[in-house]
Design a protein around this motif. Structure first.
Motif, short mmCIF file in Angstrom:
data_model
loop_
_atom_site.label_atom_id
_atom_site.label_comp_id
_atom_site.label_asym_id
_atom_site.label_seq_id
_atom_site.Cartn_x
_atom_site.Cartn_y
_atom_site.Cartn_z
N UNK A 7 0.86 -1.18 0.00
CA UNK A 7 0.00 0.00 0.00
C UNK A 7 0.90 1.22 0.00
N UNK A 8 0.61 2.20 -0.86
CA UNK A 8 1.45 3.40 -0.97
C UNK A 8 0.57 4.63 -1.11
N UNK A 56 -3.08 -8.36 -8.53
CA UNK A 56 -4.20 -7.43 -8.56
C UNK A 56 -3.76 -6.10 -7.99
N UNK A 57 -4.47 -5.03 -8.33
CA UNK A 57 -4.21 -3.74 -7.72
C UNK A 57 -3.92 -2.63 -8.70
N UNK A 58 -3.67 -1.46 -8.16
CA UNK A 58 -3.39 -0.25 -8.92
C UNK A 58 -2.05 0.33 -8.51
N UNK A 59 -1.50 1.15 -9.41
CA UNK A 59 -0.14 1.65 -9.29
C UNK A 59 -0.17 3.13 -8.92
N UNK A 60 0.31 3.47 -7.73
CA UNK A 60 0.35 4.86 -7.29
C UNK A 60 1.17 5.73 -8.23
N UNK A 61 2.33 5.25 -8.64
CA UNK A 61 3.21 6.05 -9.49
C UNK A 61 2.51 6.41 -10.80
N UNK A 62 1.83 5.44 -11.39
CA UNK A 62 1.17 5.69 -12.67
C UNK A 62 -0.11 6.51 -12.49
N UNK A 63 -0.91 6.18 -11.47
CA UNK A 63 -2.23 6.78 -11.32
C UNK A 63 -2.21 8.17 -10.69
N UNK A 64 -1.29 8.42 -9.75
CA UNK A 64 -1.31 9.66 -8.99
C UNK A 64 -0.10 10.56 -9.24
N UNK A 65 1.07 9.95 -9.34
CA UNK A 65 2.29 10.76 -9.49
C UNK A 65 2.56 11.07 -10.96
N UNK A 103 0.66 16.70 -19.16
CA UNK A 103 1.35 17.58 -18.23
C UNK A 103 2.16 18.63 -18.99
N UNK A 104 2.05 19.89 -18.59
CA UNK A 104 2.77 20.98 -19.27
C UNK A 104 3.88 21.59 -18.42
N UNK A 105 4.01 21.16 -17.17
CA UNK A 105 5.08 21.63 -16.29
C UNK A 105 5.70 20.44 -15.57
N UNK A 106 6.83 20.68 -14.91
CA UNK A 106 7.48 19.60 -14.16
C UNK A 106 6.57 19.10 -13.05
N UNK A 107 6.64 17.80 -12.76
CA UNK A 107 5.88 17.21 -11.67
C UNK A 107 6.64 17.44 -10.37
N UNK A 117 3.66 14.92 -6.77
CA UNK A 117 2.96 14.18 -7.81
C UNK A 117 1.95 15.05 -8.53
N UNK A 118 1.26 14.47 -9.50
CA UNK A 118 0.21 15.18 -10.22
C UNK A 118 -0.97 15.45 -9.29
N UNK A 119 -1.30 14.47 -8.45
CA UNK A 119 -2.34 14.60 -7.43
C UNK A 119 -1.99 13.66 -6.29
N UNK A 120 -2.68 13.82 -5.17
CA UNK A 120 -2.40 12.97 -4.01
C UNK A 120 -3.44 11.84 -3.94
N UNK A 121 -3.01 10.71 -3.38
CA UNK A 121 -3.92 9.59 -3.24
C UNK A 121 -3.24 8.38 -2.64
N UNK A 122 -3.96 7.30 -2.60
CA UNK A 122 -3.47 6.03 -2.04
C UNK A 122 -3.87 4.90 -2.97
N UNK A 123 -2.96 3.98 -3.22
CA UNK A 123 -3.25 2.81 -4.04
C UNK A 123 -2.65 1.57 -3.39
#
Length: 431
Positions: free
Chosen positions: A46-47, A91-100, A407-411, A53-59
């Motif tokens: 869990x992360x 199974x599951x989702x990727x924080x790096x891909x989905x949120x960061x 994305x148009x600016x640095x993350x 990141x682009x947005x905050x969250x948990x996956x």
């Protein structure tokens, strides 16, 4: 916290609490015949990124792995021969891909294709002169460029294989397997050399294949891998060490990181990147060195990893990492670990130019940084034999925007708070 993350945490807790019931249902395992070795592992990650990141969250993500090894010598008298079968469910989702938005996962259990997969089915024969041969279905990274220290962490920058080679060369990596043949020669208990050939067929990694497509001759290339190494253990060295040098080659040349088929910027034209002639290749080195040892197996080990692209242009030019693992921490905590690593992934000029042009096409300007730096600090708490809980902190400097296409600016740099739970049922129940 996302719905999946809550479900993942519930699963991890339920698995731990249900251990006695599982043991009762598996009581027959204690009566396994000699020559049969069964493994069942559950690993959950869990992360969350409260900062950056682009947005905050948990996956959350997890895998379940089942493995059986059959010693045919003990079972049926077939000298020095064993069968190794391994299956896994993801199974599951990727924080790096989905949120960061970046491409280097903070969760080593996440895989692009969910569901079950046959990850290994091999036959191994050991000759009496130090030579051994493995044949069957196998991933490259289960045999080459590996170390037990890699997975004292949760970040995919280190675990299961140091970053770079999988992205650049397309090596078949766990849980994906292909037809393979590996020859290893152990000169003595310390020195060895090995070489392997693996079918390269990227179609086998897609959803619905499940590792059960045993087709022959449909791949687009052949991956060859070579490695020489020196390794010791606590059985024959007070300060154990491991050194490995190796290289990969994929006869499938891969695709350009920048150009389309007409030699223009694929990011600006919107067309696919061009197929390349030639071959992909890369070299690697790794070192693990115990520098201090206390009572029992309490010790401090330092490590370093390096990967360099030497073939066709590919997304990553170089990868370097270094860190330490302290086994035995506080009084009475001989099995706990405290570990840290810092890595630098240097992207190629073509990859950065592609990301720059894609940013321009979306109304931005400038280019992202070419160096993505990741650090992780983890504590491995041996709760009980067979159960390990690993809280960790990760920080990503200059997250790449590969999965943030608009994305148009640095993350912004991302702080990641992680939790990994490993349950090894064979150890837990003494199979």
């Amino acid at each position: 916290m996302s719905r999946f993350s809550r479900n993942t945490l519930s699963l991890l807790v339920a698995a731990s609490l249900a251990a006695p019931a599982f043991a009762a249902s598996s009581a027959t395992q204690g009566g396994l015949p000699d020559g049969v070795d069964l493994t069942l592992d559950l690993v959950g990650n869990v992360a969350s990124n409260p900062v950056g990141g682009v947005e905050q969250g948990t996956e959350g993500s997890y895998w379940v792995m089942a493995q059986s090894k059959l010693d045919l010598d003990t079972l049926w008298g077939i000298h020095n021969t064993e069968v190794d079968a391994q299956w896994a469910w993801f199974a599951g989702r990727n924080l790096a891909r989905e949120k960061i938005g970046n491409s280097i996962s903070a969760q080593q259990t996440w895989r692009p294709v969910a569901g079950g997969r046959l990850t290994r089915l091999t036959l191994r024969h050991r000759f009496d002169n130090g030579l051994s041969i493995i044949a069957g279905r196998a991933p490259v990274n289960s045999y080459f460029n590996s170390s037990a220290l890699n997975c004292v962490f949760m970040s995919n920058a280190m675990c299961l294989t140091p970053y770079g080679a999988i992205t650049d060369l397309g090596i078949t990596a766990y849980p994906n397997a292909s037809w393979a043949g590996i020859v290893r020669y152990d000169v003595n208990e310390r020195w060895y050399a090995q070489a392997g050939a693996f079918d390269y067929n990227n179609e086998l990694n897609k959803a619905g294949k499940n590792g059960l497509d045993f087709s022959v001759g449909e791949g687009t290339g052949t991956i060859t891998a070579y490695e020489v190494g020196y390794q010791t253990s606590f059985a024959n060295d007070r300060l154990p060490r491991t050194y490995r040098l190796g290289m990969y080659r994929n006869s499938d040349g891969g695709k350009s990181s920048y150009y389309d088929a007409d030699g223009n910027s694929a990011a600006l034209t919107g067309r696919p990147t061009a197929v390349q002639d030639g071959a992909r290749a890369g070299g690697y080195a790794m070192a693990d060195q115990t520098v201090w040892r206390g009572e029992g197996k309490r010790n401090l080990a330092l490590f370093a990893r390096a990967y360099v692209n030497t073939g066709n242009e590919a997304p990553i030019d170089t990868f370097f990492s270094a860190g330490f693992v302290k086994t035995g921490t506080f009084a009475g905590r001989e099995q706990d670990t405290l570990a840290m690593f810092v890595s630098n992934t240097h992207f190629s000029d073509e990859q950065i130019d592609f990301l720059r042009d894609r940013r321009t096409r979306n109304g931005g300007s400038g280019a992202p940084h070419a160096d993505e730096i990741i650090a992780e600090l983890s504590y491995g708490w041996a709760v009980h034999k067979g159960i390990r809980v690993m809280p960790n902190l990760q920080y990503v400097i200059n997250p790449d925007p590969i999965y943030a296409p608009t994305r148009t600016t640095d993350i912004p740099g991302a702080l990641i708070v992680g939790l990994r739970v490993d349950i090894h049922f064979a150890q837990l129940f003494g199979w």
